[in-house]
Design a protein around this motif. Structure first.
Motif, mmCIF file in Angstrom:
data_model
loop_
_atom_site.group_PDB
_atom_site.id
_atom_site.type_symbol
_atom_site.label_atom_id
_atom_site.label_comp_id
_atom_site.label_asym_id
_atom_site.label_seq_id
_atom_site.Cartn_x
_atom_site.Cartn_y
_atom_site.Cartn_z
ATOM 1 N N GLY A 1 20.817 -22.427 -22.723
ATOM 2 C CA GLY A 1 22.106 -23.095 -22.746
ATOM 3 C C GLY A 1 23.098 -22.593 -21.725
ATOM 4 N N THR A 2 22.809 -21.486 -21.043
ATOM 5 C CA THR A 2 23.718 -20.962 -20.028
ATOM 6 C C THR A 2 23.493 -21.672 -18.694
ATOM 7 N N VAL A 3 24.486 -21.558 -17.824
ATOM 8 C CA VAL A 3 24.399 -22.167 -16.497
ATOM 9 C C VAL A 3 24.740 -21.117 -15.448
ATOM 10 N N GLU A 4 24.244 -21.344 -14.240
ATOM 11 C CA GLU A 4 24.525 -20.460 -13.109
ATOM 12 C C GLU A 4 24.995 -21.316 -11.934
ATOM 13 N N MET A 5 26.160 -20.978 -11.375
ATOM 14 C CA MET A 5 26.731 -21.750 -10.270
ATOM 15 C C MET A 5 26.639 -20.959 -8.968
ATOM 16 N N THR A 6 26.304 -21.668 -7.899
ATOM 17 C CA THR A 6 26.247 -21.077 -6.567
ATOM 18 C C THR A 6 26.821 -22.076 -5.572
ATOM 19 N N ASN A 7 27.159 -21.588 -4.385
ATOM 20 C CA ASN A 7 27.673 -22.462 -3.333
ATOM 21 C C ASN A 7 26.529 -23.220 -2.677
ATOM 22 N N MET A 8 26.859 -24.385 -2.133
ATOM 23 C CA MET A 8 25.868 -25.184 -1.431
ATOM 24 C C MET A 8 25.600 -24.588 -0.060
ATOM 25 N N THR A 9 24.445 -24.898 0.504
ATOM 26 C CA THR A 9 24.093 -24.426 1.836
ATOM 27 C C THR A 9 24.811 -25.271 2.887
ATOM 28 N N ILE A 10 24.669 -24.871 4.140
ATOM 29 C CA ILE A 10 25.309 -25.606 5.233
ATOM 30 C C ILE A 10 24.765 -27.026 5.321
ATOM 31 N N GLN A 11 23.498 -27.218 4.973
ATOM 32 C CA GLN A 11 22.875 -28.542 5.043
ATOM 33 C C GLN A 11 23.143 -29.373 3.793
ATOM 34 N N ALA A 12 24.136 -28.976 2.990
ATOM 35 C CA ALA A 12 24.490 -29.702 1.756
ATOM 36 C C ALA A 12 23.306 -29.749 0.797
ATOM 37 N N MET A 13 22.586 -28.634 0.706
ATOM 38 C CA MET A 13 21.492 -28.507 -0.249
ATOM 39 C C MET A 13 21.737 -27.281 -1.119
ATOM 40 N N CYS A 14 20.920 -27.159 -2.156
ATOM 41 C CA CYS A 14 21.022 -26.007 -3.044
ATOM 42 C C CYS A 14 19.819 -25.101 -2.828
ATOM 43 N N ALA A 15 20.076 -23.810 -2.735
ATOM 44 C CA ALA A 15 19.015 -22.813 -2.582
ATOM 45 C C ALA A 15 18.781 -22.154 -3.935
ATOM 46 N N VAL A 16 17.550 -22.247 -4.461
ATOM 47 C CA VAL A 16 17.224 -21.710 -5.784
ATOM 48 C C VAL A 16 16.091 -20.710 -5.650
ATOM 49 N N GLN A 17 15.974 -19.862 -6.658
ATOM 50 C CA GLN A 17 14.995 -18.781 -6.622
ATOM 51 C C GLN A 17 13.895 -18.928 -7.663
ATOM 52 N N ASP A 18 13.939 -19.997 -8.461
ATOM 53 C CA ASP A 18 12.940 -20.123 -9.525
ATOM 54 C C ASP A 18 12.852 -21.582 -9.937
ATOM 55 N N GLN A 19 11.877 -21.881 -10.786
ATOM 56 C CA GLN A 19 11.719 -23.224 -11.318
ATOM 57 C C GLN A 19 12.765 -23.489 -12.392
ATOM 58 N N GLY A 20 12.984 -24.748 -12.719
ATOM 59 C CA GLY A 20 13.978 -25.118 -13.720
ATOM 60 C C GLY A 20 14.599 -26.456 -13.390
ATOM 61 N N HIS A 21 15.850 -26.648 -13.839
ATOM 62 C CA HIS A 21 16.564 -27.910 -13.644
ATOM 63 C C HIS A 21 17.883 -27.625 -12.943
ATOM 64 N N PHE A 22 18.254 -28.513 -11.992
ATOM 65 C CA PHE A 22 19.370 -28.245 -11.106
ATOM 66 C C PHE A 22 20.179 -29.518 -10.884
ATOM 67 N N SER A 23 21.447 -29.322 -10.502
ATOM 68 C CA SER A 23 22.314 -30.455 -10.186
ATOM 69 C C SER A 23 23.510 -29.950 -9.379
ATOM 70 N N ILE A 24 24.451 -30.863 -9.091
ATOM 71 C CA ILE A 24 25.687 -30.538 -8.384
ATOM 72 C C ILE A 24 26.855 -30.969 -9.263
ATOM 73 N N VAL A 25 27.862 -30.118 -9.357
ATOM 74 C CA VAL A 25 29.026 -30.410 -10.190
ATOM 75 C C VAL A 25 30.300 -30.143 -9.404
ATOM 76 N N ILE A 26 31.387 -30.758 -9.843
ATOM 77 C CA ILE A 26 32.727 -30.455 -9.348
ATOM 78 C C ILE A 26 33.621 -30.265 -10.562
ATOM 79 N N ARG A 27 34.693 -29.505 -10.376
ATOM 80 C CA ARG A 27 35.617 -29.254 -11.484
ATOM 81 C C ARG A 27 36.321 -30.540 -11.884
#
Length: 308
Positions: A188-214
């Motif tokens: 149930g926890t989430v982890e937020m990181t900044n997007m890369t220069i190419q407007a992509m997300c860099a992840v270190q493991d398998q799972g589920h991902f998305s993009i959010v804004i406040r």
């Protein structure tokens, strides 16, 4: 557990998930069951002799309309040497998997418009679909085709060649607000990181991902009646302020005039008192009063009786 029993369990879990789809976010057991169902349907969609390196789309029931699930089978050595570029994920080479299996099954999922039914972040809004992947040890790693009685094993990943890049399809990032990459954990926890220069997300493991804004705070709309009342109050306040300023100026002018009148009277009284005590007479010359000597003067007298 045989195939029949496994299929019945999957159907029961599927019905349970469908009854909870109106909930915005689910607990960890529900999300884990969702991954298991995707894996089951993806593997059942494989042909009898699947080709290595070919992406197969899974056939899902109508309750999962709008969700896409696919699967690809790779050899472990090829995955280590070349990585995998399928769906929304760019996996670099040198990804170590354990426990050891000669073949791997990668299950991809794209929740599409149904993302908000399964995942949510407090005070944030999803601006991209939730995509994910999980890697399992292939059941026919020993060469046996269709060995569905073997339990599926989810593998652990160790990235030695850099992060995995996630590129979200068909999204338009808003200009206002700073987008953040978010990873959803099963607890149930989430982890937020900044997007890369190419407007992509860099992840270190398998799972589920998305993009959010406040999420911006809600705008409080003032009713029209309240607006009229506020306008009237503002007008009366402006009128009162103007009247107060004018009254203050008038009061100051009156005080100043009274002070001047009293000052003139005091000066006049002082002049009269000074005139009473004067030895010399005074006379008015123009607008000024000037002292005057007496008319009588001392008569001249001879200092002695000597005459020449």
């Amino acid at each position: 557990m045989g195939f029949g029993a496994s299929f019945i369990v999957s159907c029961v879990a599927l019905c349970w998930l469908c009854s909870l789809r109106g909930i915005q976010s689910m607990d960890n057991s529900t999300l884990r069951s969702l991954d298991d169902i995707f894996q089951e349907y993806a593997e059942n969609s494989l042909p009898r002799r699947p080709k290595t390196g070919v992406l197969y789309n899974a056939s899902l029931p109508s309750n999962f309309t709008g969700i896409k699930v696919s699967i690809v089978r790779l050899r472990r050595g090829s995955f280590w040497a070349k990585g995998a570029n399928y769906s929304s994920f760019r996996m670099p080479p040198r990804i170590f998997t354990e426990p050891y299996f000669t073949r791997l099954d990668i299950v991809y999922s794209d929740l599409g418009d149904e993302s908000s039914h399964y995942y949510s972040v407090p005070n944030y809004t999803l601006v991209a679909p939730v995509v994910g992947f999980n890697i399992y040890g292939s059941r026919n790693s020993t060469g046996q085709i269709g060995n569905l009685t073997t339990p599926v094993t989810k593998l652990n990943l160790t990235l030695l060649g850099g992060p995995i890049l996630v590129q979200f399809p068909k999204i338009s990032l808003p200009h206002n607000g700073k987008p953040k990459c978010v990873r959803f954990y099963l607890n149930g926890t989430v982890e937020m990181t900044n997007m890369t220069i190419q407007a992509m997300c860099a992840v270190q493991d398998q799972g589920h991902f998305s993009i959010v804004i406040r999420t911006p705070p809600p705008i409080q709309h003032v009713p029209k009646e309240n607006k009229k009342r506020v306008n009237k109050l503002w007008i009366w306040w402006a009128i009162g302020f103007g009247v107060g300023v004018i009254g203050l100026l008038l009061f100051g002018f009156i005080i100043l005039m009274i002070i001047r009148i009293f000052r003139k009277r005091k000066i006049g009284k002082m002049e009269k008192e000074s005139q009473r005590n004067e030895d010399l007479g005074t006379t008015n010359v123009g607008h000024s009063r000037m002292p005057t000597a007496s008319v009588l003067r001392t008569q001249p007298a001879i200092e002695n009786d000597y005459f020449p």
